[in-house]
Design a protein around this motif. Structure first.
Motif, PDB file in Angstrom:
ATOM      1  N   PHE A  11      82.350  82.093  23.273  1.00 23.20           N
ATOM      2  CA  PHE A  11      83.406  82.454  24.214  1.00 23.20           C
ATOM      3  C   PHE A  11      84.604  83.002  23.461  1.00 23.20           C
ATOM      4  O   PHE A  11      84.721  82.869  22.245  1.00 23.20           O
ATOM      5  N   ALA A  12      85.518  83.636  24.189  1.00 16.89           N
ATOM      6  CA  ALA A  12      86.632  84.370  23.590  1.00 16.89           C
ATOM      7  C   ALA A  12      87.611  83.449  22.860  1.00 16.89           C
ATOM      8  O   ALA A  12      87.651  82.240  23.101  1.00 16.89           O
ATOM      9  N   ASP A  13      88.391  84.050  21.979  1.00 10.80           N
ATOM     10  CA  ASP A  13      89.407  83.313  21.230  1.00 10.80           C
ATOM     11  C   ASP A  13      90.648  83.020  22.067  1.00 10.80           C
ATOM     12  O   ASP A  13      91.487  82.220  21.673  1.00 10.80           O
ATOM     13  N   TYR A  14      90.777  83.708  23.195  1.00  8.55           N
ATOM     14  CA  TYR A  14      91.918  83.517  24.087  1.00  8.55           C
ATOM     15  C   TYR A  14      91.402  83.306  25.496  1.00  8.55           C
ATOM     16  O   TYR A  14      90.358  83.818  25.868  1.00  8.55           O
ATOM     17  N   GLY A  15      92.171  82.564  26.294  1.00  6.17           N
ATOM     18  CA  GLY A  15      91.756  82.298  27.664  1.00  6.17           C
ATOM     19  C   GLY A  15      92.943  81.960  28.539  1.00  6.17           C
ATOM     20  O   GLY A  15      94.102  82.026  28.110  1.00  6.17           O
ATOM     21  N   CYS A  16      92.619  81.562  29.749  1.00  9.52           N
ATOM     22  CA  CYS A  16      93.637  81.257  30.737  1.00  9.52           C
ATOM     23  C   CYS A  16      93.151  80.097  31.599  1.00  9.52           C
ATOM     24  O   CYS A  16      92.007  80.101  32.059  1.00  9.52           O
ATOM     25  N   ILE A  17      94.012  79.126  31.770  1.00  8.96           N
ATOM     26  CA  ILE A  17      93.688  78.035  32.689  1.00  8.96           C
ATOM     27  C   ILE A  17      93.799  78.600  34.099  1.00  8.96           C
ATOM     28  O   ILE A  17      94.763  79.289  34.436  1.00  8.96           O
ATOM     29  N   LEU A  18      92.804  78.316  34.916  1.00 11.52           N
ATOM     30  CA  LEU A  18      92.772  78.826  36.283  1.00 11.52           C
ATOM     31  C   LEU A  18      93.028  77.702  37.274  1.00 11.52           C
ATOM     32  O   LEU A  18      92.539  76.593  37.107  1.00 11.52           O
ATOM     33  N   GLU A  19      93.770  78.042  38.311  1.00 13.85           N
ATOM     34  CA  GLU A  19      93.966  77.115  39.430  1.00 13.85           C
ATOM     35  C   GLU A  19      93.095  77.601  40.574  1.00 13.85           C
ATOM     36  O   GLU A  19      93.164  78.773  40.972  1.00 13.85           O
ATOM     37  N   ILE A  20      92.258  76.723  41.086  1.00 21.28           N
ATOM     38  CA  ILE A  20      91.377  77.087  42.198  1.00 21.28           C
ATOM     39  C   ILE A  20      92.187  77.144  43.484  1.00 21.28           C
ATOM     40  O   ILE A  20      92.852  76.179  43.858  1.00 21.28           O
ATOM     41  N   GLN A  21      92.129  78.291  44.160  1.00 14.47           N
ATOM     42  CA  GLN A  21      92.829  78.483  45.424  1.00 14.47           C
ATOM     43  C   GLN A  21      91.942  78.076  46.611  1.00 14.47           C
ATOM     44  O   GLN A  21      92.394  77.397  47.515  1.00 14.47           O
ATOM     45  N   LYS A  22      90.675  78.536  46.567  1.00 20.43           N
ATOM     46  CA  LYS A  22      89.710  78.151  47.602  1.00 20.43           C
ATOM     47  C   LYS A  22      88.294  78.386  47.105  1.00 20.43           C
ATOM     48  O   LYS A  22      88.072  79.176  46.195  1.00 20.43           O
ATOM     49  N   ILE A  23      87.360  77.685  47.709  1.00 20.92           N
ATOM     50  CA  ILE A  23      85.949  77.795  47.353  1.00 20.92           C
ATOM     51  C   ILE A  23      85.145  77.987  48.628  1.00 20.92           C
ATOM     52  O   ILE A  23      85.371  77.291  49.624  1.00 20.92           O
ATOM     53  N   ALA A  24      84.209  78.934  48.593  1.00 21.68           N
ATOM     54  CA  ALA A  24      83.271  79.134  49.702  1.00 21.68           C
ATOM     55  C   ALA A  24      81.869  78.862  49.169  1.00 21.68           C
ATOM     56  O   ALA A  24      81.457  79.446  48.169  1.00 21.68           O
ATOM     57  N   PHE A  25      81.155  77.945  49.812  1.00 19.10           N
ATOM     58  CA  PHE A  25      79.787  77.614  49.413  1.00 19.10           C
ATOM     59  C   PHE A  25      78.810  78.354  50.316  1.00 19.10           C
ATOM     60  O   PHE A  25      79.022  78.438  51.528  1.00 19.10           O
ATOM     61  N   PHE A  26      77.736  78.874  49.723  1.00 22.66           N
ATOM     62  CA  PHE A  26      76.735  79.624  50.466  1.00 22.66           C
ATOM     63  C   PHE A  26      75.444  78.820  50.543  1.00 22.66           C
ATOM     64  O   PHE A  26      75.164  77.998  49.665  1.00 22.66           O
ATOM     65  N   PRO A  27      74.628  79.047  51.590  1.00 20.85           N
ATOM     66  CA  PRO A  27      73.392  78.280  51.796  1.00 20.85           C
ATOM     67  C   PRO A  27      72.408  78.361  50.627  1.00 20.85           C
ATOM     68  O   PRO A  27      71.649  77.424  50.393  1.00 20.85           O
ATOM     69  N   ASP A  28      72.439  79.470  49.873  1.00 21.69           N
ATOM     70  CA  ASP A  28      71.475  79.616  48.776  1.00 21.69           C
ATOM     71  C   ASP A  28      71.936  78.912  47.498  1.00 21.69           C
ATOM     72  O   ASP A  28      71.309  79.046  46.447  1.00 21.69           O
ATOM     73  N   GLY A  29      73.034  78.170  47.554  1.00 20.31           N
ATOM     74  CA  GLY A  29      73.511  77.421  46.397  1.00 20.31           C
ATOM     75  C   GLY A  29      74.610  78.109  45.604  1.00 20.31           C
ATOM     76  O   GLY A  29      75.249  77.497  44.754  1.00 20.31           O
ATOM     77  N   ARG A  30      74.838  79.388  45.894  1.00 19.27           N
ATOM     78  CA  ARG A  30      75.930  80.092  45.207  1.00 19.27           C
ATOM     79  C   ARG A  30      77.268  79.697  45.814  1.00 19.27           C
ATOM     80  O   ARG A  30      77.323  79.143  46.905  1.00 19.27           O
TER      81      ARG A  30
END
Length: 166
Positions: A11-30
């Motif tokens: 993985f990269a040498d630099y990154g960003c902490i992410l804040e989850i705004q919303k999540i949508a779950f789909f029937p196929d598991g995605r």
């Protein structure tokens, strides 16, 4: 064995902490996860634990400019104007990117208020047609002046090529 060790730390040498705004779950598991970047970091040490990548990180902040504030503000305003031109004259592919990333954010009053600089810069980096390595170089920069200078240069090249092709 050597290949699996290399992929373990890929993985990269630099990154960003992410804040989850919303999540949508789909029937196929995605799932579709909507996030917003909160804090940049540089990876100091990499590891692996319980099947997951781990890292010791150092948080990044832009260096505050005390002198040359007028020069920095002028560079900021000029680069934002170029960004507006880039935004307004984007083609179909660009409009699809904007649907994904949202519209160009407004300019902030105090360009040094955030430890990461103006939000619109990060929006621009995400939509620019650059390879990931180049984006990471800009992302890792802790000088707002240097980041704006790079973005201004890139925008001038893109806008000149578009003017040239019309």
């Amino acid at each position: 064995n050597c290949i699996s060790t290399l992929s373990l730390f890929s993985f990269a040498d630099y990154g960003c902490i992410l804040e989850i705004q919303k999540i949508a779950f789909f029937p196929d598991g995605r799932s579709l996860v909507d996030t917003i970047g909160k804090r940049r970091f540089r990876v100091l040490r990499r590891g692996h634990r319980d099947g997951y990548h781990t890292a010791d990180v150092e948080y990044l902040e832009d260096e505050k400019v005390r002198e040359e504030q007028t020069e920095l503000q002028n560079l900021h305003d000029c680069t934002y104007e170029l960004t507006q031109r880039f935004y307004e004259h984007g083609g179909r592919t660009f409009r699809q990117l904007v649907m994904h990333h949202g519209p160009l954010p407004e300019k902030e009053e105090d360009i040094q208020a955030s430890p990461d600089g103006p939000v619109w810069c990060w929006w621009l980096i995400s939509v620019l047609p650059l390879d990931l390595t180049h984006k990471l170089t800009i992302f890792s920069e802790t000088s707002l002046k240097a980041r704006l200078t790079q973005l201004k240069h890139i925008l001038n090249i893109i806008l000149e090529s578009r003017d040239y092709s019309n």
